[in-house]
Design an enzyme around this catalytic site. Structure first.
Site, PDB file in Angstrom:
ATOM      1  N   ASP A  81       0.806  -1.221   0.000  1.00 18.38           N
ATOM      2  CA  ASP A  81       0.000   0.000   0.000  1.00 18.38           C
ATOM      3  C   ASP A  81       0.840   1.274   0.000  1.00 18.38           C
ATOM      4  OD1 ASP A  81      -2.117  -1.732   0.212  1.00 18.38           O
ATOM      5  OD2 ASP A  81      -2.990  -0.813   2.003  1.00 18.38           O
ATOM      6  N   HIS A 132      -6.052   3.037  -4.510  1.00 19.67           N
ATOM      7  CA  HIS A 132      -5.971   3.307  -3.068  1.00 19.67           C
ATOM      8  C   HIS A 132      -6.371   4.745  -2.755  1.00 19.67           C
ATOM      9  CE1 HIS A 132      -4.986   1.995   0.895  1.00 19.67           C
ATOM     10  NE2 HIS A 132      -3.876   2.673   1.026  1.00 19.67           N
ATOM     11  N   HIS A 136      -5.505   9.692  -0.376  1.00 21.01           N
ATOM     12  CA  HIS A 136      -5.263   8.891   0.830  1.00 21.01           C
ATOM     13  C   HIS A 136      -5.636   9.636   2.119  1.00 21.01           C
ATOM     14  CE1 HIS A 136      -3.050   6.279   3.726  1.00 21.01           C
ATOM     15  NE2 HIS A 136      -3.345   5.345   2.815  1.00 21.01           N
ATOM     16  N   HIS A 229       3.575  -1.857   3.652  1.00 19.05           N
ATOM     17  CA  HIS A 229       3.451  -0.484   3.186  1.00 19.05           C
ATOM     18  C   HIS A 229       4.765   0.063   2.634  1.00 19.05           C
ATOM     19  CE1 HIS A 229       0.054  -0.836   6.003  1.00 19.05           C
ATOM     20  NE2 HIS A 229      -0.526   0.127   5.298  1.00 19.05           N
TER      21      HIS A 229
END
Length: 272
Positions: A81, A132, A136, A229
């Site tokens: 991510d 995503h 964010h 991540h």
């Protein structure tokens, strides 16, 4: 994006919003008619349900999602991510090449716009990209109303599709896994499946690599979706440790494109 699809989706979303508010006048009516206990019980029940459905990542109360892979063949999938990142993405790509792992990179639209060459490099090396959101908004995503949610998800989809028109995202992951009444509806209207995870080490907040890796190893089982991540102080070290662990497990680290879900003959999203 198609204006008619947007308008139809937002109508449905605001209808859901209206339905979600229906208990409010009932609570007020009960409180005004001498039934305070019933009013409190109803209020607490609705509030608890909404909180669980929104803030518990793997809760599918508000829509279908992929929670794990179909277990045929004992596959596992690595998902990464918050990229692309100018330093971490190239290093992680080299790690994955060395371990012969194909991953699913969940990218943030505005970061992809800043580093389009990294997005193309991810795809050129045989990986897949996912949606995503555009900016964010991790701390506020769960409370966004339909129009702003649409901008976040559709904006990222437009950005990534423009950068790589032949390989637009197929999957969406909400920031921090939080989602509300409208998230799954909007994602589905954009042709996206919402995917969560089964194994994570909280590398977004922890910096001890052995602890992070150990947390993931406890849940590294057939069908696992592993989450790590970019953009953290230990991103590259975690990627190396987790990639090594996944290979050592003997479980096939499958490329995302080889996995079948729901309507193409695989695992039902809500049941996974």
């Amino acid at each position: 994006m198609n204006a008619a699809v947007r308008a139809s989706t937002l109508r449905q979303a605001y209808f859901r919003f209206a339905l979600g508010l229906l208990p409010v006048p009932v609570v007020i009516w009960l409180a005004g008619h001498g039934q305070p206990l019933a009013a409190v019980l109803l209020f607490c029940t609705v509030l608890t349900t909404m909180t669980i459905g929104t803030l518990v990542p793997r809760c599918a109360l508000f829509g279908r999602m992929i929670k794990r892979l179909p277990q045929a063949g004992n596959p596992v999938l690595l998902t990464i991510d918050d990229g692309p990142h100018p330093e971490h993405t190239p290093a992680i790509l080299d790690i994955l090449d060395r371990h012969r792992i194909k991953a699913l990179f969940y990218l943030v639209g505005e970061r992809a716009m800043q580093h389009p060459e990294l997005v193309r490099d991810i795809l050129a090396r045989g990986h897949e990209i996912g949606n995503h959101t555009q900016t964010h908004p991790a701390s506020t995503f769960w409370m966004l109303r339909p129009a702003r949610l649409w901008r976040e998800i559709a904006g990222c989809q437009e950005t990534l599709a423009a950068l790589c028109p032949g390989q637009p995202p197929r999957f969406f992951r909400p920031p921090a896994g939080h989602h509300n009444l409208f998230t799954a509806l909007i994602a589905r209207s954009l042709g996206l499946r919402m995917m969560l995870w089964t194994a994570r080490g909280f590398d977004g907040v922890l910096t001890d690599v052995p602890t992070i890796t150990r947390r993931i190893s406890h849940r590294l089982k057939p069908g696992a979706i592993v989450l790590i991540h970019e953009g953290t102080p230990v991103a590259v070290e975690v990627a190396e440790a987790v990639a090594s662990m996944m290979v050592a497990s003997g479980l096939p680290c499958v490329p995302p494109a080889s996995i079948a879900f729901s309507d193409d003959g695989g695992c039902e999203e809500g049941a996974c």
